[in-house]
Design an enzyme around this catalytic site. Structure first.
Site, PDB file in Angstrom:
ATOM      1  N   ARG A  13       0.807  -1.235   0.000  1.00  9.02           N
ATOM      2  CA  ARG A  13       0.000   0.000   0.000  1.00  9.02           C
ATOM      3  C   ARG A  13       0.833   1.276   0.000  1.00  9.02           C
ATOM      4  NH1 ARG A  13      -2.885  -3.433   3.615  1.00  9.02           N
ATOM      5  NH2 ARG A  13      -4.842  -4.141   2.677  1.00  9.02           N
ATOM      6  N   LYS A  25       3.313  11.086 -11.861  1.00  7.71           N
ATOM      7  CA  LYS A  25       2.426  10.260 -12.677  1.00  7.71           C
ATOM      8  C   LYS A  25       3.072   8.887 -12.873  1.00  7.71           C
ATOM      9  CE  LYS A  25      -0.354  13.236 -15.664  1.00  7.71           C
ATOM     10  NZ  LYS A  25      -0.618  13.558 -17.084  1.00  7.71           N
ATOM     11  N   GLU A  43       9.538  16.669 -25.792  1.00  8.55           N
ATOM     12  CA  GLU A  43       8.986  17.131 -24.514  1.00  8.55           C
ATOM     13  C   GLU A  43       9.616  18.452 -24.090  1.00  8.55           C
ATOM     14  OE1 GLU A  43       6.441  15.961 -23.084  1.00  8.55           O
ATOM     15  OE2 GLU A  43       6.259  13.814 -23.434  1.00  8.55           O
ATOM     16  N   LYS A  52       7.804  22.312 -15.382  1.00 10.60           N
ATOM     17  CA  LYS A  52       6.916  21.232 -14.952  1.00 10.60           C
ATOM     18  C   LYS A  52       6.617  21.317 -13.465  1.00 10.60           C
ATOM     19  CE  LYS A  52       5.542  16.545 -15.377  1.00 10.60           C
ATOM     20  NZ  LYS A  52       5.701  15.234 -16.054  1.00 10.60           N
ATOM     21  N   GLU A 104      -4.084  17.019 -11.913  1.00 15.77           N
ATOM     22  CA  GLU A 104      -4.510  17.262 -13.290  1.00 15.77           C
ATOM     23  C   GLU A 104      -6.007  17.567 -13.401  1.00 15.77           C
ATOM     24  OE1 GLU A 104      -2.304  15.286 -16.766  1.00 15.77           O
ATOM     25  OE2 GLU A 104      -4.267  14.315 -16.788  1.00 15.77           O
ATOM     26  N   ARG A 153      -2.606  21.397 -15.203  1.00 11.09           N
ATOM     27  CA  ARG A 153      -1.645  20.347 -15.527  1.00 11.09           C
ATOM     28  C   ARG A 153      -1.986  19.655 -16.846  1.00 11.09           C
ATOM     29  NH1 ARG A 153       1.063  15.754 -11.513  1.00 11.09           N
ATOM     30  NH2 ARG A 153       2.438  14.891 -13.131  1.00 11.09           N
ATOM     31  N   ASN A 156      -0.157  17.994 -21.592  1.00 13.22           N
ATOM     32  CA  ASN A 156      -0.504  16.943 -22.549  1.00 13.22           C
ATOM     33  C   ASN A 156      -0.607  17.457 -23.980  1.00 13.22           C
ATOM     34  OD1 ASN A 156      -0.691  14.733 -20.736  1.00 13.22           O
ATOM     35  ND2 ASN A 156      -2.655  15.495 -20.015  1.00 13.22           N
ATOM     36  N   HIS A 172      -0.393  14.975 -26.793  1.00 14.86           N
ATOM     37  CA  HIS A 172      -0.489  13.630 -26.249  1.00 14.86           C
ATOM     38  C   HIS A 172      -1.802  12.931 -26.610  1.00 14.86           C
ATOM     39  CE1 HIS A 172       3.002  15.002 -24.095  1.00 14.86           C
ATOM     40  NE2 HIS A 172       3.119  13.866 -23.433  1.00 14.86           N
ATOM     41  N   HIS A 222      -0.875   9.600 -28.073  1.00 15.20           N
ATOM     42  CA  HIS A 222      -1.217   8.323 -27.452  1.00 15.20           C
ATOM     43  C   HIS A 222      -2.023   7.449 -28.400  1.00 15.20           C
ATOM     44  CE1 HIS A 222      -0.665   9.820 -23.007  1.00 15.20           C
ATOM     45  NE2 HIS A 222       0.476   9.630 -23.644  1.00 15.20           N
ATOM     46  N   HIS A 236       7.772   7.387 -27.712  1.00  9.68           N
ATOM     47  CA  HIS A 236       6.762   8.296 -27.167  1.00  9.68           C
ATOM     48  C   HIS A 236       6.980   9.721 -27.668  1.00  9.68           C
ATOM     49  CE1 HIS A 236       3.998  10.190 -24.411  1.00  9.68           C
ATOM     50  NE2 HIS A 236       4.978  10.909 -23.887  1.00  9.68           N
TER      51      HIS A 236
END
Length: 362
Positions: free
Chosen positions: A120, A142, A184, A226, A236, A240, A244, A247, A251, A264
């Site tokens: 956990r 993330k 990026e 960032k 997000e 935030r 993206n 993205h 993606h 990527h």
């Protein structure tokens, strides 16, 4: 060495950027709850840097457990994640054992997600070895694995205790991977930092030549951007999402082409050009700005158009995007270089037109 901070209150953590940091275990020791660390890396990075980092920690009196994963985006899944848990359990790692990610974005994402889940939640540290990981995925918490229907669909927000960025690791990075990381870097200039975009236009060749001072500057400025966004919107829910840019389309490209078929950063570059094309169609940027963005991506050795992926396949895959709200697609678009917004203003026909304009074989 330069030290930045991600100022999240009692969960704040430093980002150290400098040369030969893998040898400086004294930077890591204050962040270990116990003198036991499990280093997660992959088959590409392990021969280059695992022994060096392990020896540095052992000299500091730390017990080191080594976990070596297969390399590639196609292995960012449950099966590979379980390899981490198998070793942690076999070696009787505890809640106070620290996980350390040594590698690029895939290793960092998977290690962070494993840390969030094991017992956990156990502490973890990022030691990124690719430009993309150093400027983006190692910062902000993330963590995720992929699903056949969508990239990074299963994960958690889970912040590291420290980011240790040794810029010397970029000397062994393949040229293609360096270019992918630049996608990026350029993103930060496009979404919120026009002076940085202008700096990149002036100094891009220095980055491609891997000049240490230029790389350190680009990494620090990217991380500073960032960190500011993450502090303002950790989970997000607002600002935030601007990170993206490119993205949503990117993606879809990665998932549609099959994980590992393109890097990527390459998919993000192509996706950013589609987003810029859509911004042009909405009248938010001019053709001169579009051309300026394209020139910089081309100089960085990045694609400026998407692959031969059917338009309807793009649209179907983008429905899994995390920015979808009430079933409606939302995109990060540009109202100028250095000024990004999240918008649902684009009609589906306009989206199709943008994809076709930048993916001529779609």
């Amino acid at each position: 060495m330069e030290t930045l901070s991600v100022a999240l209150g009692h969960r704040a953590y430093p980002i150290h950027v400098g040369r030969a940091l893998l040898d400086k275990s004294e930077l890591l020791l204050p962040f270990l709850r116990q003198r036991k660390v499990a280093i997660v890396t992959n088959t590409t990075v392990a021969p280059l840097y695992l022994e060096r980092l392990s020896d540095s920690l052992r000299r500091g009196g730390v017990e080191v457990v080594e976990i070596i994963l297969p390399d590639g985006e196609q292995f960012k899944d449950w099966q590979t994640l379980n390899l981490i848990f198998d070793v942690l359990l076999q070696r009787r790692c505890e809640r106070s054992t620290t996980l350390l990610a040594l590698g690029g974005g895939v290793v960092g994402d998977m290690t962070g997600f494993a840390a969030a889940c094991f017992q956990r939640g156990i502490p973890f540290i990022q030691v990124p070895t690719t430009l993309l990981a150093q400027v983006d995925s190692s910062v902000g918490g993330k963590t995720a694995i992929n699903h056949p229907l969508g990239k990074n669909m299963i994960g958690a927000f889970y912040q590291p205790k420290l980011v240790l960025t040794d810029t010397d690791t970029l000397t062994t990075l393949p040229d293609r991977e360096l270019s992918a990381g630049l996608a990026e870097v350029i993103k930060y200039g496009l979404i919120r930092d026009l002076p940085f975009f202008e700096w990149l236009e002036e100094h891009l060749e220095r980055l491609l030549l891997r000049e240490p001072a230029a790389l350190a500057e680009a990494i620090s400025r990217s991380c500073r951007n960032k960190a500011e966004v993450v502090v303002a919107d950790e989970h997000e829910s607002g600002e935030r999402a601007l990170l993206n840019l490119g993205h949503t389309f990117g993606h879809a490209i990665e998932t549609g082409m099959g994980y590992g078929e393109c890097l990527h950063g390459e998919a993000v570059a192509a996706g950013t050009m589609i987003a810029a094309q859509l911004s042009l169609q909405l009248g938010w940027i001019g053709s001169s700005e579009l051309d300026r963005i394209e020139r910089l991506f081309r100089r960085a050795g990045l694609p400026v158009s998407g692959p031969a992926l059917e338009v309807e396949r793009y649209l179907a895959l983008m429905q899994h995007d995390k920015k979808v709200r009430d079933g409606k697609l939302r995109f990060v678009l540009l109202q100028g270089i250095g000024q990004a917004v999240v918008s649902d203003a684009a009609a589906q026909d306009e989206v199709r037109t943008a994809i076709l304009a930048r993916s001529p074989h779609a």
